[in-house]
Design a protein around this motif. Structure first.
Motif, PDB file in Angstrom:
ATOM      1  N   HIS A 293      31.159  56.330  45.515  1.00  0.00           N
ATOM      2  CA  HIS A 293      32.403  56.029  44.810  1.00  0.00           C
ATOM      3  C   HIS A 293      32.927  54.657  45.228  1.00  0.00           C
ATOM      4  CE1 HIS A 293      32.373  60.223  43.660  1.00  0.00           C
ATOM      5  NE2 HIS A 293      33.569  60.141  43.067  1.00  0.00           N
ATOM      6  N   GLY A 294      32.914  54.425  46.538  1.00  0.00           N
ATOM      7  CA  GLY A 294      33.366  53.118  47.031  1.00  0.00           C
ATOM      8  C   GLY A 294      32.446  52.000  46.596  1.00  0.00           C
ATOM      9  N   GLU A 295      31.130  52.277  46.592  1.00  0.00           N
ATOM     10  CA  GLU A 295      30.158  51.257  46.198  1.00  0.00           C
ATOM     11  C   GLU A 295      30.336  50.839  44.746  1.00  0.00           C
ATOM     12  OE1 GLU A 295      27.010  48.562  46.352  1.00  0.00           O
ATOM     13  OE2 GLU A 295      28.287  49.469  47.894  1.00  0.00           O
ATOM     14  N   ALA A 296      30.749  51.791  43.876  1.00  0.00           N
ATOM     15  CA  ALA A 296      30.962  51.461  42.472  1.00  0.00           C
ATOM     16  C   ALA A 296      32.063  50.426  42.284  1.00  0.00           C
ATOM     17  CB  ALA A 296      31.311  52.735  41.693  1.00  0.00           C
TER      18      ALA A 296
ATOM     19  N   VAL B 158      52.937  56.618  25.900  1.00  0.00           N
ATOM     20  CA  VAL B 158      53.593  55.878  26.985  1.00  0.00           C
ATOM     21  C   VAL B 158      52.610  54.883  27.590  1.00  0.00           C
ATOM     22  CG1 VAL B 158      55.195  57.734  27.553  1.00  0.00           C
ATOM     23  CG2 VAL B 158      52.993  57.633  28.713  1.00  0.00           C
ATOM     24  N   GLU B 159      53.142  53.798  28.127  1.00  0.00           N
ATOM     25  CA  GLU B 159      52.346  52.799  28.835  1.00  0.00           C
ATOM     26  C   GLU B 159      53.091  52.404  30.098  1.00  0.00           C
ATOM     27  OE1 GLU B 159      50.216  49.441  26.820  1.00  0.00           O
ATOM     28  OE2 GLU B 159      51.633  48.212  27.960  1.00  0.00           O
ATOM     29  N   THR B 160      52.379  52.437  31.223  1.00  0.00           N
ATOM     30  CA  THR B 160      52.978  52.082  32.508  1.00  0.00           C
ATOM     31  C   THR B 160      52.197  50.927  33.115  1.00  0.00           C
ATOM     32  OG1 THR B 160      53.606  54.389  32.872  1.00  0.00           O
ATOM     33  CG2 THR B 160      53.640  52.931  34.793  1.00  0.00           C
ATOM     34  N   VAL B 161      52.921  49.847  33.455  1.00  0.00           N
ATOM     35  CA  VAL B 161      52.319  48.705  34.138  1.00  0.00           C
ATOM     36  C   VAL B 161      52.599  48.882  35.629  1.00  0.00           C
ATOM     37  CG1 VAL B 161      52.289  46.204  34.385  1.00  0.00           C
ATOM     38  CG2 VAL B 161      52.656  47.238  32.125  1.00  0.00           C
ATOM     39  N   LEU B 162      51.547  49.169  36.404  1.00  0.00           N
ATOM     40  CA  LEU B 162      51.693  49.465  37.824  1.00  0.00           C
ATOM     41  C   LEU B 162      51.680  48.212  38.684  1.00  0.00           C
ATOM     42  CD1 LEU B 162      49.264  52.487  37.720  1.00  0.00           C
ATOM     43  CD2 LEU B 162      51.742  52.609  37.927  1.00  0.00           C
ATOM     44  N   ALA B 163      51.046  47.181  38.185  1.00  0.00           N
ATOM     45  CA  ALA B 163      50.998  45.869  38.834  1.00  0.00           C
ATOM     46  C   ALA B 163      50.459  44.910  37.773  1.00  0.00           C
ATOM     47  CB  ALA B 163      50.084  45.881  40.070  1.00  0.00           C
ATOM     48  N   GLU B 164      50.468  43.638  38.061  1.00  0.00           N
ATOM     49  CA  GLU B 164      49.966  42.680  37.082  1.00  0.00           C
ATOM     50  C   GLU B 164      48.493  42.989  36.785  1.00  0.00           C
ATOM     51  OE1 GLU B 164      49.528  37.856  36.312  1.00  0.00           O
ATOM     52  OE2 GLU B 164      50.614  38.593  38.075  1.00  0.00           O
ATOM     53  N   GLY B 165      48.197  43.249  35.519  1.00  0.00           N
ATOM     54  CA  GLY B 165      46.831  43.565  35.109  1.00  0.00           C
ATOM     55  C   GLY B 165      46.428  45.014  35.314  1.00  0.00           C
ATOM     56  N   ALA B 166      47.347  45.863  35.788  1.00  0.00           N
ATOM     57  CA  ALA B 166      47.050  47.281  36.030  1.00  0.00           C
ATOM     58  C   ALA B 166      47.887  48.137  35.075  1.00  0.00           C
ATOM     59  CB  ALA B 166      47.355  47.656  37.478  1.00  0.00           C
ATOM     60  N   VAL B 167      47.230  48.655  34.051  1.00  0.00           N
ATOM     61  CA  VAL B 167      47.942  49.371  32.995  1.00  0.00           C
ATOM     62  C   VAL B 167      47.317  50.761  32.803  1.00  0.00           C
ATOM     63  CG1 VAL B 167      48.624  49.357  30.565  1.00  0.00           C
ATOM     64  CG2 VAL B 167      48.434  47.194  31.826  1.00  0.00           C
ATOM     65  N   VAL B 168      48.186  51.768  32.744  1.00  0.00           N
ATOM     66  CA  VAL B 168      47.764  53.126  32.420  1.00  0.00           C
ATOM     67  C   VAL B 168      48.579  53.596  31.223  1.00  0.00           C
ATOM     68  CG1 VAL B 168      47.538  55.503  33.226  1.00  0.00           C
ATOM     69  CG2 VAL B 168      47.177  53.627  34.822  1.00  0.00           C
ATOM     70  N   ARG B 169      47.862  54.132  30.234  1.00  0.00           N
ATOM     71  CA  ARG B 169      48.522  54.612  29.015  1.00  0.00           C
ATOM     72  C   ARG B 169      48.227  56.098  28.817  1.00  0.00           C
ATOM     73  NH1 ARG B 169      45.395  50.162  27.637  1.00  0.00           N
ATOM     74  NH2 ARG B 169      46.580  48.214  27.448  1.00  0.00           N
ATOM     75  N   GLN B 170      49.106  56.748  28.087  1.00  0.00           N
ATOM     76  CA  GLN B 170      48.836  58.112  27.631  1.00  0.00           C
ATOM     77  C   GLN B 170      49.050  58.157  26.130  1.00  0.00           C
ATOM     78  OE1 GLN B 170      49.684  61.972  29.745  1.00  0.00           O
ATOM     79  NE2 GLN B 170      51.327  62.063  28.248  1.00  0.00           N
TER      80      GLN B 170
ATOM     81  N   LYS C 117      40.958  44.545  42.523  1.00  0.00           N
ATOM     82  CA  LYS C 117      40.837  44.004  43.884  1.00  0.00           C
ATOM     83  C   LYS C 117      42.010  44.452  44.752  1.00  0.00           C
ATOM     84  CE  LYS C 117      40.173  39.628  46.367  1.00  0.00           C
ATOM     85  NZ  LYS C 117      40.065  38.146  46.224  1.00  0.00           N
ATOM     86  N   GLY C 118      43.187  44.583  44.111  1.00  0.00           N
ATOM     87  CA  GLY C 118      44.380  44.967  44.863  1.00  0.00           C
ATOM     88  C   GLY C 118      44.313  46.366  45.460  1.00  0.00           C
ATOM     89  N   VAL C 119      43.475  47.245  44.882  1.00  0.00           N
ATOM     90  CA  VAL C 119      43.368  48.606  45.427  1.00  0.00           C
ATOM     91  C   VAL C 119      41.952  48.878  45.942  1.00  0.00           C
ATOM     92  CG1 VAL C 119      45.245  49.588  44.056  1.00  0.00           C
ATOM     93  CG2 VAL C 119      42.920  49.511  43.105  1.00  0.00           C
ATOM     94  N   ARG C 120      41.108  47.842  45.992  1.00  0.00           N
ATOM     95  CA  ARG C 120      39.708  48.029  46.389  1.00  0.00           C
ATOM     96  C   ARG C 120      39.609  48.695  47.757  1.00  0.00           C
ATOM     97  NH1 ARG C 120      35.370  43.109  47.766  1.00  0.00           N
ATOM     98  NH2 ARG C 120      33.832  44.486  48.823  1.00  0.00           N
ATOM     99  N   THR C 121      40.304  48.194  48.739  1.00  0.00           N
ATOM    100  CA  THR C 121      40.208  48.736  50.097  1.00  0.00           C
ATOM    101  C   THR C 121      40.644  50.195  50.142  1.00  0.00           C
ATOM    102  OG1 THR C 121      40.578  46.552  51.054  1.00  0.00           O
ATOM    103  CG2 THR C 121      40.973  48.458  52.483  1.00  0.00           C
ATOM    104  N   HIS C 122      41.706  50.522  49.413  1.00  0.00           N
ATOM    105  CA  HIS C 122      42.190  51.910  49.394  1.00  0.00           C
ATOM    106  C   HIS C 122      41.118  52.849  48.828  1.00  0.00           C
ATOM    107  CE1 HIS C 122      46.024  50.450  50.599  1.00  0.00           C
ATOM    108  NE2 HIS C 122      46.339  49.918  49.428  1.00  0.00           N
ATOM    109  N   ILE C 123      40.464  52.413  47.751  1.00  0.00           N
ATOM    110  CA  ILE C 123      39.420  53.247  47.139  1.00  0.00           C
ATOM    111  C   ILE C 123      38.263  53.442  48.113  1.00  0.00           C
ATOM    112  CG2 ILE C 123      37.731  53.360  45.264  1.00  0.00           C
ATOM    113  CD1 ILE C 123      39.773  51.742  43.569  1.00  0.00           C
ATOM    114  N   GLU C 124      37.846  52.353  48.753  1.00  0.00           N
ATOM    115  CA  GLU C 124      36.726  52.441  49.696  1.00  0.00           C
ATOM    116  C   GLU C 124      37.060  53.361  50.864  1.00  0.00           C
ATOM    117  OE1 GLU C 124      34.904  47.942  48.854  1.00  0.00           O
ATOM    118  OE2 GLU C 124      36.288  48.302  50.532  1.00  0.00           O
TER     119      GLU C 124
END
Length: 452
Positions: free
Chosen positions: A443-446, A120-132, A425-432
């Motif tokens: 983790h945030g610094e990475a 399976v492949e899921t596109v979560l946003a433009e340029g954001a892809v997760v596959r299994q 970049k779209g999830v950078r703030t959430h991760i930090e």
């Protein structure tokens, strides 16, 4: 004829009754009430198996030869079965047995190939892809019992889903047989040859599981047995215990120990069929479990009479009587089919037969079982050989959390993540923010460093 003359068992011990009528028990209480093997005997097996595993790890091929002599009465020079022995076994196989194996393979292969899940492949946003992706394990060790019953059918049940999953390195072990020159039973060898399995070992019991889990170094002219990543297959209590003890070193399918059958039946069931099916599993092993769950005392009485009648002409009558007289077998009386469903779910049988009014609807209510056999014409024996389903199933209540052997047993789900710079970049703030909340600032610094 039976192995030895079978006399009528003591009625106080033979196929005992557990009466749950009028009792509203919790799930835990139901699990404790149903017939089971005593835990003390399982602990005794565990002590013995720990010693066997340690001996194989330390002694290698010498230990395997010692155990073959001790447990199988066989003096082995080589554990690995010669290639010629596999070819000879198939050449000498009875034509009718070969035809039966080929039909079993055909049906098992159709079902196994249909089970393979898709990537399976899921596109979560433009340029954001997760596959299994589903990836087969690299190497598996398959165990096939050969003691009281040489289960050539288990070769089919182990090998077919492994090959359908795409496993490329397959090794098979089965106990050496004194009557066959120290080789596994020829029908087992023929089935392996029929399926194209060339790496076969004459080793059984807990020692075979240990050899697969830890590997055995080359020594004294004996070739290395390469460790595997996954061990599958049924066996006696010692095999099941060994699998449990090596879990973590390798993967296992489930603890497929001595066989179990539970029959959920009401007044519409035919006592002769119920008894025949209970006997069919009891003939595997003196520790096999055969349980009838019913609200009908008339059926319970009729089944007990049928058991006594049918055992007299059974080839393995003594073994069957021992199994049916043990604490793991008997009748469970319930108020109605609904309570019977609850008992069946608490018991979580390896094999569960449904012989009731509207049996498909009752079967649909069951949550815990290795395999469910619906109606008068779906006996467990069908699943053992030619249903297309797999007969390597969880026992001892492990069907509460384990599945029967199938293609996904031999597959791993691997996740693959691919983000572009803008997507990260779209999830950078959430991760930090989450990294800060968990006091893991690196983790945030990475993430942050990628935007400086």
């Amino acid at each position: 004829m039976s192995e030895t003359p079978v006399t009528s068992p003591d009625s106080t011990e033979f196929f005992r009754t557990v009466d749950l009528r009028g009792r509203h028990l919790s799930r835990a209480a139901l699990k404790a009430a149903v017939p089971r093997v005593h835990e003390e005997s399982n602990r005794e097996a565990e002590d013995a198996v720990r010693g066997i595993i340690a001996a194989v790890r330390d002694g290698g091929h010498a230990a395997l030869r010692d155990f073959a002599q001790r447990f199988d009465g066989v003096s082995l020079e080589q554990v690995r079965v010669p290639r010629a022995a596999l070819r000879d076994a198939l050449a000498g196989l009875d034509a009718a047995v070969r035809a039966a194996l080929e039909e079993s393979i055909h049906r098992a292969r159709l079902f196994a190939e249909a089970q393979r899940p898709g990537d399976v492949e899921t596109v979560l946003a433009e340029g954001a892809v997760v596959r299994q992706r589903w990836i087969p394990v690299s190497r598996v060790g398959l165990y096939v019992p050969g003691g009281l019953a040489p289960l050539a059918s288990s070769v089919v049940m182990n090998v077919v889903p492994a090959l359908a999953a795409g496993v490329t390195s397959v090794a098979l072990a089965s106990p050496p047989q004194k009557d066959h020159g120290g080789l596994p039973h020829p029908t087992i060898l023929a089935a392996a040859e029929l399926l194209g399995i060339e790496e076969v070992y004459a080793m059984g019991g807990a020692q075979a599981i240990a050899a697969f889990a830890y590997g055995v170094a080359e020594a004294e002219g004996s070739a290395e047995i390469e460790a595997v990543d996954l061990i599958t297959g049924p066996g006696n209590v010692y095999v099941a215990t060994a699998k449990r003890l090596v879990r973590g070193v390798v993967g296992i399918d489930s603890e497929a120990g001595p066989t179990e059958i539970a029959v959920l039946a009401d007044h519409t069931a035919r006592a002769s069929l119920v008894a025949a099916d209970l006997i069919s599993q009891a003939e595997h092993d003196p520790r096999a479990s055969s349980v009838l769950i019913t609200p009908s005392t008339e059926l319970a009485d009729a089944v007990r009479e049928e058991l006594l009648r049918q055992i007299v002409t059974a080839r393995h009558g003594e073994r069957i009587t021992t199994a049916l007289s043990g604490p793991q077998s008997g009748v469970v009386l319930v108020d109605d089919v609904s309570q019977g469903v609850a008992v069946a779910d608490a018991y979580a049988a390896e094999h569960l037969e449904i012989m009731t009014e509207d049996s498909p609807a009752v079967a649909a209510r069951i949550r815990n079982a290795g395999a469910i056999f619906v109606g008068d014409y779906s006996p467990v024996s069908l699943g053992d050989y030619c249903a297309g389903s797999n007969h390597v199933l969880p026992t001892s209540g492990t069907a509460l959390f384990s599945s029967g052997l199938n293609v996904t047993t031999f597959l791993r789900a691997v996740q693959e993540i691919e983000y572009s710079r803008d997507a990260l970049k779209g999830v950078r703030t959430h991760i930090e923010q989450l990294a800060s909340a968990e006091n893991l600032p690196s983790h945030g610094e990475a993430v942050s460093i990628r935007f400086r």
